[in-house]
Design a protein around this motif. Structure first.
Motif, PDB file in Angstrom:
ATOM      1  N   LEU A 162       6.580   2.547  -0.736  1.00  0.00           N
ATOM      2  CA  LEU A 162       6.121   3.479   0.299  1.00  0.00           C
ATOM      3  C   LEU A 162       6.305   4.930  -0.148  1.00  0.00           C
ATOM      4  O   LEU A 162       5.513   5.802   0.241  1.00  0.00           O
ATOM      5  N   ASP A 163       7.320   5.201  -0.970  1.00  0.00           N
ATOM      6  CA  ASP A 163       7.495   6.557  -1.516  1.00  0.00           C
ATOM      7  C   ASP A 163       6.298   6.966  -2.367  1.00  0.00           C
ATOM      8  O   ASP A 163       5.970   8.152  -2.467  1.00  0.00           O
ATOM      9  N   GLY A 164       5.662   5.976  -3.003  1.00  0.00           N
ATOM     10  CA  GLY A 164       4.528   6.273  -3.875  1.00  0.00           C
ATOM     11  C   GLY A 164       3.221   6.493  -3.143  1.00  0.00           C
ATOM     12  O   GLY A 164       2.206   6.819  -3.777  1.00  0.00           O
ATOM     13  N   ILE A 165       3.215   6.330  -1.837  1.00  0.00           N
ATOM     14  CA  ILE A 165       1.981   6.510  -1.052  1.00  0.00           C
ATOM     15  C   ILE A 165       1.884   7.955  -0.596  1.00  0.00           C
ATOM     16  O   ILE A 165       2.804   8.496   0.026  1.00  0.00           O
ATOM     17  N   GLU A 166       0.794   8.579  -0.921  1.00  0.00           N
ATOM     18  CA  GLU A 166       0.575   9.973  -0.541  1.00  0.00           C
ATOM     19  C   GLU A 166      -0.575  10.071   0.454  1.00  0.00           C
ATOM     20  O   GLU A 166      -1.473   9.229   0.459  1.00  0.00           O
ATOM     21  N   GLY A 167      -0.535  11.102   1.273  1.00  0.00           N
ATOM     22  CA  GLY A 167      -1.625  11.335   2.207  1.00  0.00           C
ATOM     23  C   GLY A 167      -1.510  10.483   3.461  1.00  0.00           C
ATOM     24  O   GLY A 167      -0.507   9.810   3.723  1.00  0.00           O
ATOM     25  N   GLU A 168      -2.588  10.472   4.223  1.00  0.00           N
ATOM     26  CA  GLU A 168      -2.617   9.810   5.525  1.00  0.00           C
ATOM     27  C   GLU A 168      -3.309   8.450   5.484  1.00  0.00           C
ATOM     28  O   GLU A 168      -3.387   7.780   6.517  1.00  0.00           O
ATOM     29  N   GLU A 169      -3.846   8.065   4.328  1.00  0.00           N
ATOM     30  CA  GLU A 169      -4.545   6.788   4.248  1.00  0.00           C
ATOM     31  C   GLU A 169      -4.120   6.036   2.980  1.00  0.00           C
ATOM     32  O   GLU A 169      -3.868   6.647   1.945  1.00  0.00           O
ATOM     33  N   ILE A 200      -5.796   0.438  11.536  1.00  0.00           N
ATOM     34  CA  ILE A 200      -6.872   0.219  10.575  1.00  0.00           C
ATOM     35  C   ILE A 200      -7.812   1.414  10.592  1.00  0.00           C
ATOM     36  O   ILE A 200      -8.215   1.891  11.657  1.00  0.00           O
ATOM     37  N   THR A 201      -8.138   1.906   9.422  1.00  0.00           N
ATOM     38  CA  THR A 201      -9.020   3.067   9.322  1.00  0.00           C
ATOM     39  C   THR A 201     -10.363   2.754   9.975  1.00  0.00           C
ATOM     40  O   THR A 201     -10.987   1.738   9.652  1.00  0.00           O
ATOM     41  N   PRO A 202     -10.798   3.588  10.919  1.00  0.00           N
ATOM     42  CA  PRO A 202     -12.078   3.326  11.602  1.00  0.00           C
ATOM     43  C   PRO A 202     -13.226   3.177  10.605  1.00  0.00           C
ATOM     44  O   PRO A 202     -13.345   3.947   9.647  1.00  0.00           O
ATOM     45  N   GLY A 203     -14.045   2.171  10.817  1.00  0.00           N
ATOM     46  CA  GLY A 203     -15.199   1.936   9.951  1.00  0.00           C
ATOM     47  C   GLY A 203     -14.887   1.169   8.695  1.00  0.00           C
ATOM     48  O   GLY A 203     -15.798   0.872   7.900  1.00  0.00           O
ATOM     49  N   ALA A 204     -13.620   0.787   8.492  1.00  0.00           N
ATOM     50  CA  ALA A 204     -13.251   0.056   7.272  1.00  0.00           C
ATOM     51  C   ALA A 204     -13.909  -1.319   7.261  1.00  0.00           C
ATOM     52  O   ALA A 204     -13.930  -2.016   8.278  1.00  0.00           O
ATOM     53  N   LEU A 218      -6.990  -3.866   3.248  1.00  0.00           N
ATOM     54  CA  LEU A 218      -6.681  -3.420   4.611  1.00  0.00           C
ATOM     55  C   LEU A 218      -6.411  -1.923   4.618  1.00  0.00           C
ATOM     56  O   LEU A 218      -5.267  -1.474   4.548  1.00  0.00           O
ATOM     57  N   PRO A 219      -7.484  -1.099   4.680  1.00  0.00           N
ATOM     58  CA  PRO A 219      -7.307   0.350   4.714  1.00  0.00           C
ATOM     59  C   PRO A 219      -6.629   0.781   6.019  1.00  0.00           C
ATOM     60  O   PRO A 219      -7.075   0.438   7.112  1.00  0.00           O
ATOM     61  N   LEU A 220      -5.541   1.536   5.886  1.00  0.00           N
ATOM     62  CA  LEU A 220      -4.797   2.021   7.060  1.00  0.00           C
ATOM     63  C   LEU A 220      -4.814   3.542   7.089  1.00  0.00           C
ATOM     64  O   LEU A 220      -4.773   4.211   6.056  1.00  0.00           O
ATOM     65  N   THR A 221      -4.813   4.076   8.301  1.00  0.00           N
ATOM     66  CA  THR A 221      -4.567   5.493   8.549  1.00  0.00           C
ATOM     67  C   THR A 221      -3.236   5.601   9.251  1.00  0.00           C
ATOM     68  O   THR A 221      -2.977   4.858  10.221  1.00  0.00           O
ATOM     69  N   VAL A 222      -2.362   6.472   8.776  1.00  0.00           N
ATOM     70  CA  VAL A 222      -0.991   6.499   9.280  1.00  0.00           C
ATOM     71  C   VAL A 222      -0.591   7.913   9.704  1.00  0.00           C
ATOM     72  O   VAL A 222      -1.175   8.913   9.291  1.00  0.00           O
ATOM     73  N   ARG A 223       0.436   7.961  10.542  1.00  0.00           N
ATOM     74  CA  ARG A 223       1.117   9.201  10.891  1.00  0.00           C
ATOM     75  C   ARG A 223       2.586   8.993  10.576  1.00  0.00           C
ATOM     76  O   ARG A 223       3.214   8.048  11.057  1.00  0.00           O
ATOM     77  N   ARG A 224       3.134   9.867   9.755  1.00  0.00           N
ATOM     78  CA  ARG A 224       4.499   9.670   9.284  1.00  0.00           C
ATOM     79  C   ARG A 224       5.524   9.981  10.369  1.00  0.00           C
ATOM     80  O   ARG A 224       5.320  10.847  11.201  1.00  0.00           O
TER      81      ARG A 224
END
Length: 403
Positions: free
Chosen positions: A117-124, A377-381, A396-402
């Motif tokens: 999870l540390d290696g994940i950057e950005g919101e998606e 799940i990212t809308p439209g994925a 499984l594309p995700l959009t997240v808020r930290r």
């Protein structure tokens, strides 16, 4: 008994399983035991699936019985053997693959989940690609004592084997006369994987360590020991089945929680509920949807005559949705009364890796909830579903808020 005609073909998973669940309900009600055009008997009710899995004497796991001259499935592989061979293999493997061994992995799994999870950057990000696939495969690789950086190699093997489509499940052309597609997609990666693992087994006989392969080499019971091939076969089973099923379970957990925001909120507020969440995910969306057996003699399933030497496909997915056992079975409810879900099997072939899968599932979900205040799940994925026999998605594309 002549094959029966079904009212509609089996639906795919493209809608997430809704049409399939309705179809399975119809099968449980109207065709609980169905012989298809290939002479395969499909079993749909929980009680009957339980009975098939419980009786190894009548319902054999030795699938090579369908093709007596085939060689690929005549090796002593834990998942496709019957007693007494199975009893010996399981006893020896259990000497090395112990509950304590699994429990001791918790700090390492927790650290790995955090590092990924540390290696994940950005919101998606893609949950499968960035987390659900690498976590279990690294855990199993380190457990076995093989390089975790070889996971791209492991994935290439599993992708090729999972891409094989078989219209007739009894058409097990595993011998030298198998078709070109089978050799390319299944036999070649299996041989490569076994050769890879055999190399590590041979090395541990000379240079033992603290890893699982070393423990399997040293395992002894009643004067019996595992052969190099048996150790490699178990390592391959753990590596392939373990990472595929756990990867699917983790993605299915995210899908279930998105469909049930109330359950997600309760799990976020009370982490002691997470084991029940994982169990309900495995009931509702079992990664492996069927288990195969071969009848050793003429028998009956729910008053349906089944001849000797026939394949029986017991539907784990249907059993887990049987309204005779589970109230409102299509509803995701981690608080439901405990009942025997079949995702980890039953009887002598109950999954040895179930405690590891449950541990990985709990730690992974805790890590995701700790790291992200919201994930959806990212809308439209566009989700790509696995083929029949597996319940889950390849992405499984995700959009997240930290948090």
């Amino acid at each position: 008994m002549a094959p029966t005609t079904l009212p509609a073909p089996r639906p795919t998973l493209e809608d997430g399983g809704r049409r399939l669940f309705a179809w399975l309900r119809h099968m449980r009600d109207e065709h609980p035991v169905h012989e298809d055009e290939h002479g395969v008997f499909h079993v749909y009710r929980h009680a009957d699936v339980l009975a098939v899995c419980a009786d190894a004497g009548v319902f054999s796991s030795e699938l090579h019985r369908l093709r007596p001259h085939s060689r690929a499935l005549t090796e002593q592989i834990l998942s496709v053997t019957d007693p007494p061979v199975h009893r010996t293999l399981r006893r020896l493997v259990s000497r090395a693959f112990t509950p304590r061994t699994i429990a001791e992995l918790e700090p390492r799994i927790t650290a790995l989940a955090g590092q990924l999870l540390d290696g994940i950057e950005g919101e998606e990000f893609d949950l499968v690609e960035d987390f659900a696939y690498p976590l279990p495969v690294i855990v199993i690789a380190e457990l076995l004592g093989v390089p975790a950086q070889d996971r791209t190699l492991f994935r290439s093997w599993s992708k090729r084997m999972l891409s094989m489509q078989v219209e007739d499940p009894t058409d097990l052309q595993f011998g030298d006369d198998a078709g070109e597609e089978y050799h390319r997609l299944v036999r070649e990666p299996m041989q490569a994987m076994h050769a890879y693992l055999l190399g590590h087994v041979e090395d541990r006989r000379k240079n033992p360590g603290e890893d699982l392969i070393s423990r399997l080499v040293a395992a002894e019971a009643g004067g019996e020991r595992l052969t190099d091939r048996q150790i490699a076969e178990f390592g391959g089973l753990l590596l392939m089945a373990g990472h595929i099923s756990t990867s699917l379970m983790l993605a299915n957990t995210a899908l279930c929680l998105q469909d049930s925001p109330q359950a997600a909120a309760r799990a976020r507020a009370d982490r002691t509920l997470i084991p029940a969440v994982i169990e309900e995910v495995m009931r509702l969306r079992p990664p492996i949807t069927v288990t195969a057996r071969v009848t050793t003699r003429e028998t009956e399933i729910a008053r349906h005559a089944v001849p000797a030497g026939r394949m029986v496909l017991a539907s784990v997915l249907s059993a887990n949705h049987d309204e005779r056992i589970f109230c409102d079975p299509e509803r995701f409810d981690p608080g439901r009364e405990p009942a025997q879900q079949m995702a980890f099997g039953h009887g002598i072939h109950y999954c040895l890796g179930a405690p590891l899968a449950r541990l990985e599932g709990r730690i992974a979900l805790e890590a995701l909830l700790d790291r992200f205040a919201d994930l959806h799940i990212t809308p439209g994925a566009r989700l790509r579903h696995h083929r029949e026999g597996l319940f889950g998605v390849q992405n499984l594309p995700l959009t997240v808020r930290r948090a």
